[in-house]
Design a protein around this motif. Structure first.
Motif, mmCIF file in Angstrom:
data_model
loop_
_atom_site.group_PDB
_atom_site.id
_atom_site.type_symbol
_atom_site.label_atom_id
_atom_site.label_comp_id
_atom_site.label_asym_id
_atom_site.label_seq_id
_atom_site.Cartn_x
_atom_site.Cartn_y
_atom_site.Cartn_z
ATOM 1 N N ALA A 1 0.674 -1.193 0.023
ATOM 2 C CA ALA A 1 -0.052 -0.109 -0.112
ATOM 3 C C ALA A 1 0.758 1.172 -0.003
ATOM 4 C CB ALA A 1 -0.944 -0.125 1.132
ATOM 5 N N LEU A 2 2.092 1.283 0.834
ATOM 6 C CA LEU A 2 2.910 2.424 0.727
ATOM 7 C C LEU A 2 3.623 2.552 -0.540
ATOM 8 C CD1 LEU A 2 4.229 1.864 4.494
ATOM 9 C CD2 LEU A 2 2.767 3.834 3.748
ATOM 10 N N TYR A 3 4.007 1.208 -0.996
ATOM 11 C CA TYR A 3 4.911 1.392 -2.173
ATOM 12 C C TYR A 3 4.116 1.789 -3.207
ATOM 13 C CZ TYR A 3 8.318 -0.214 -5.665
ATOM 14 O OH TYR A 3 9.076 -0.293 -6.864
ATOM 15 N N PHE A 4 3.163 1.279 -3.616
ATOM 16 C CA PHE A 4 2.301 1.724 -4.768
ATOM 17 C C PHE A 4 1.715 3.201 -4.433
ATOM 18 C CE2 PHE A 4 0.727 -2.999 -5.163
ATOM 19 C CZ PHE A 4 1.717 -3.031 -5.764
ATOM 20 N N SER A 5 1.586 3.572 -3.462
ATOM 21 C CA SER A 5 1.204 5.120 -3.326
ATOM 22 C C SER A 5 2.318 6.063 -3.538
ATOM 23 C CB SER A 5 0.836 5.247 -1.762
ATOM 24 O OG SER A 5 -0.643 4.382 -1.671
ATOM 25 N N ALA A 6 3.592 5.437 -3.029
ATOM 26 C CA ALA A 6 4.892 6.331 -3.246
ATOM 27 C C ALA A 6 5.114 6.590 -4.740
ATOM 28 C CB ALA A 6 6.118 5.582 -2.398
ATOM 29 N N LEU A 7 5.184 5.644 -5.496
ATOM 30 C CA LEU A 7 5.245 5.517 -6.893
ATOM 31 C C LEU A 7 4.168 6.493 -7.667
ATOM 32 C CD1 LEU A 7 7.393 3.552 -6.118
ATOM 33 C CD2 LEU A 7 6.965 2.566 -8.418
ATOM 34 N N ARG A 8 2.973 6.541 -7.006
ATOM 35 C CA ARG A 8 2.084 7.525 -7.549
ATOM 36 C C ARG A 8 2.254 9.065 -7.397
ATOM 37 N NH1 ARG A 8 0.999 3.779 -10.188
ATOM 38 N NH2 ARG A 8 -0.855 2.455 -10.499
ATOM 39 N N LEU A 9 3.075 9.174 -6.189
ATOM 40 C CA LEU A 9 3.142 10.589 -5.709
ATOM 41 C C LEU A 9 4.715 11.389 -5.786
ATOM 42 C CD1 LEU A 9 1.279 10.294 -2.362
ATOM 43 C CD2 LEU A 9 0.480 11.362 -4.592
ATOM 44 N N ALA A 10 5.480 10.386 -6.291
ATOM 45 C CA ALA A 10 6.972 10.773 -6.598
ATOM 46 C C ALA A 10 7.480 9.997 -7.848
ATOM 47 C CB ALA A 10 7.876 10.571 -5.361
ATOM 48 N N PRO A 11 8.567 10.363 -8.516
ATOM 49 C CA PRO A 11 9.259 9.758 -9.811
ATOM 50 C C PRO A 11 9.506 8.306 -9.304
ATOM 51 C CG PRO A 11 10.148 12.087 -9.460
ATOM 52 C CD PRO A 11 9.279 11.885 -8.398
ATOM 53 N N ALA A 12 9.175 7.553 -10.424
ATOM 54 C CA ALA A 12 9.200 6.032 -9.889
ATOM 55 C C ALA A 12 10.869 5.613 -9.536
ATOM 56 C CB ALA A 12 8.915 5.221 -11.073
ATOM 57 N N ALA A 13 11.718 6.272 -10.431
ATOM 58 C CA ALA A 13 13.014 5.658 -10.026
ATOM 59 C C ALA A 13 13.682 6.153 -8.531
ATOM 60 C CB ALA A 13 14.041 6.249 -11.047
ATOM 61 N N GLU A 14 13.330 7.384 -8.379
ATOM 62 C CA GLU A 14 13.678 8.257 -7.050
ATOM 63 C C GLU A 14 13.051 7.536 -5.789
ATOM 64 O OE1 GLU A 14 12.920 12.091 -7.505
ATOM 65 O OE2 GLU A 14 14.351 12.491 -9.204
ATOM 66 N N ALA A 15 11.638 7.287 -6.049
ATOM 67 C CA ALA A 15 10.842 6.841 -4.841
ATOM 68 C C ALA A 15 11.221 5.080 -4.738
ATOM 69 C CB ALA A 15 9.379 6.580 -5.216
ATOM 70 N N GLY A 16 11.423 4.587 -5.875
ATOM 71 C CA GLY A 16 11.817 3.142 -5.767
ATOM 72 C C GLY A 16 13.106 3.044 -5.222
ATOM 73 N N LEU A 17 14.126 3.831 -5.394
ATOM 74 C CA LEU A 17 15.415 3.653 -4.764
ATOM 75 C C LEU A 17 15.511 4.038 -3.144
ATOM 76 C CD1 LEU A 17 17.900 5.283 -7.246
ATOM 77 C CD2 LEU A 17 18.006 3.011 -6.515
ATOM 78 N N ILE A 18 14.635 4.881 -2.864
ATOM 79 C CA ILE A 18 14.435 5.115 -1.262
ATOM 80 C C ILE A 18 13.761 3.993 -0.841
ATOM 81 C CG2 ILE A 18 13.117 6.597 0.518
ATOM 82 C CD1 ILE A 18 13.518 8.935 -1.597
ATOM 83 N N ALA A 19 12.740 3.471 -1.423
ATOM 84 C CA ALA A 19 12.101 2.102 -0.842
ATOM 85 C C ALA A 19 12.873 1.001 -0.844
ATOM 86 C CB ALA A 19 10.961 1.991 -1.662
ATOM 87 N N TYR A 20 13.827 1.178 -1.552
ATOM 88 C CA TYR A 20 15.001 0.097 -1.610
ATOM 89 C C TYR A 20 15.948 0.192 -0.412
ATOM 90 C CZ TYR A 20 13.220 -2.927 -5.424
ATOM 91 O OH TYR A 20 12.671 -3.816 -6.134
ATOM 92 N N LEU A 21 15.965 0.995 0.501
ATOM 93 C CA LEU A 21 16.660 1.141 1.428
ATOM 94 C C LEU A 21 16.390 -0.179 2.686
ATOM 95 C CD1 LEU A 21 16.596 4.778 2.436
ATOM 96 C CD2 LEU A 21 18.581 3.367 1.488
ATOM 97 N N TRP A 22 15.472 -0.912 2.374
ATOM 98 C CA TRP A 22 15.006 -2.053 3.294
ATOM 99 C C TRP A 22 16.263 -3.171 3.479
ATOM 100 C CZ3 TRP A 22 14.960 -7.026 1.128
ATOM 101 C CH2 TRP A 22 14.602 -7.298 -0.162
ATOM 102 N N PRO A 23 16.820 -3.337 2.458
ATOM 103 C CA PRO A 23 17.970 -4.515 2.797
ATOM 104 C C PRO A 23 18.959 -4.007 3.720
ATOM 105 C CG PRO A 23 17.621 -4.278 0.414
ATOM 106 C CD PRO A 23 16.965 -3.204 1.016
ATOM 107 N N LEU A 24 19.309 -2.706 3.485
ATOM 108 C CA LEU A 24 20.116 -1.846 4.642
ATOM 109 C C LEU A 24 19.524 -1.974 5.981
ATOM 110 C CD1 LEU A 24 22.652 -0.414 5.437
ATOM 111 C CD2 LEU A 24 21.446 1.681 4.662
ATOM 112 N N LEU A 25 18.289 -1.742 6.082
ATOM 113 C CA LEU A 25 17.565 -1.447 7.413
ATOM 114 C C LEU A 25 17.525 -2.997 8.073
ATOM 115 C CD1 LEU A 25 14.672 0.972 6.605
ATOM 116 C CD2 LEU A 25 17.002 1.404 7.761
ATOM 117 N N ILE A 26 17.288 -3.866 7.205
ATOM 118 C CA ILE A 26 17.362 -5.114 7.763
ATOM 119 C C ILE A 26 18.780 -5.314 8.411
ATOM 120 C CG2 ILE A 26 17.326 -7.865 7.126
ATOM 121 C CD1 ILE A 26 15.248 -7.156 4.890
ATOM 122 N N VAL A 27 19.745 -5.201 7.835
ATOM 123 C CA VAL A 27 21.012 -5.403 8.593
ATOM 124 C C VAL A 27 21.028 -4.641 9.911
ATOM 125 C CG1 VAL A 27 23.376 -5.014 8.357
ATOM 126 C CG2 VAL A 27 22.230 -5.779 6.107
#
Length: 288
Positions: free
Chosen positions: A81-107
């Motif tokens: 729900a958050l991901y789809f909403s983010a890509l509707r409200l911000a440029p896809a590449a930029e929002a996608g990269l921010i969302a992909y901080l999850w591997p780092l946060l897992i560590v």
């Protein structure tokens, strides 16, 4: 199943998640909750067919703890729900990269678990990846865009949600993969209810929109979760976590090739910083 085979299967999820941004953009203008409901319904029904063939499905479900249901449904529903909403409200590449901080946060979050602690490389990796995310938000010095702030914030929450789900899931390693089917179906129902409450229904028009929705349900929002479940429970979890750091680069390159993003120096540098930071954090975990 051998450990190496399970690890390979789990890596398939990383490859599928690299298509998430592309297919989400291709599904425009379907509203976020409606898109989530449609995609998860497809993924859940496909999983239900395979699970029923294996047998003993409902007997297995009775043994699943209540907290595992809350975690699984909350993680899948909340993240997408958050991901789809983010890509509707911000440029896809930029929002996608921010969302992909999850591997780092897992560590980083794993350092809070028993018998785990943060190492200097964890902190260094966090700083490097944060620099990459900051570069995205600042748009390479081109000026901060307030119009994209809601999308950026949703992307951050998206990363926190999935990383929290992944770390806490370690408590439920005994939960069988079949239950993911019902996580998907429950997420589809919740998304459908949220859609009826907050959105206007938009009928898909055009082959690209239909194919994108089907692709989401069969791949990043369907098969990927089953593959990931097998990988983290039976494979090399550390290796899979490290492999996940390749997803931001894969996703960005796919968007560029598809014409949804430009191969600017800023975007590529940000992708490199986020991936490098996560890689440093992974190295810290391996040394520990």
């Amino acid at each position: 199943m051998s450990k190496s085979l399970a690890t390979t299967i789990g890596f398939g999820a990383v490859l599928l998640w690299s298509l998430l941004a592309l297919l989400t953009v291709g599904s425009h203008p379907i509203p976020p909750f409606q898109l989530s409901a449609m995609a998860f319904l497809i993924g859940g029904l496909v999983g239900l067919g395979f699970s029923l063939k294996r047998g003993h499905l409902f007997r297995t479900l009775r043994s699943v703890p209540v907290l595992a249901w809350v975690l699984g449904i909350g993680g899948l529903f909340g993240y997408h729900a958050l991901y789809f909403s983010a890509l509707r409200l911000a440029p896809a590449a930029e929002a996608g990269l921010i969302a992909y901080l999850w591997p780092l946060l897992i560590v980083l979050f794993s350092g809070l678990l028993p018998d785990e602690k943060l190492k200097p490389l964890h902190v260094l990796g966090a700083m490097v990846s944060f620099a990459g995310a900051a570069l995205i938000v600042a748009r390479g010095g081109a000026g901060f865009q307030w119009a994209y702030v809601p999308g950026y914030l949703l992307a951050v929450l998206c990363a926190i949600t999935w990383s929290g789900y992944s770390v806490v899931s370690r408590r439920f390693r005994a939960v069988p993969t079949e239950v993911v089917t019902f996580f998907c179906l429950a997420t589809a129902i919740l998304s459908g209810l949220a859609h009826l409450m907050f959105e206007q229904t938009v009928l898909p028009s055009g082959a690209i929109t239909w194919l994108s929705i089907a692709g989401l349900g069969l791949g990043p929002v369907g098969l990927a979760f089953y593959l990931w479940d097998v990988g983290v429970k039976q494979g090399d979890i550390q290796l899979l976590g490290t492999a996940s750091y390749a997803a931001p680069l894969f996703s960005t390159c796919i968007l560029i090739v598809a014409g949804y993003a430009q191969a600017t120096a800023v975007l590529l540098l940000a992708a490199g910083l986020i991936t490098a930071g996560a890689g440093l954090a992974a190295l810290g975990s391996r040394k520990s």
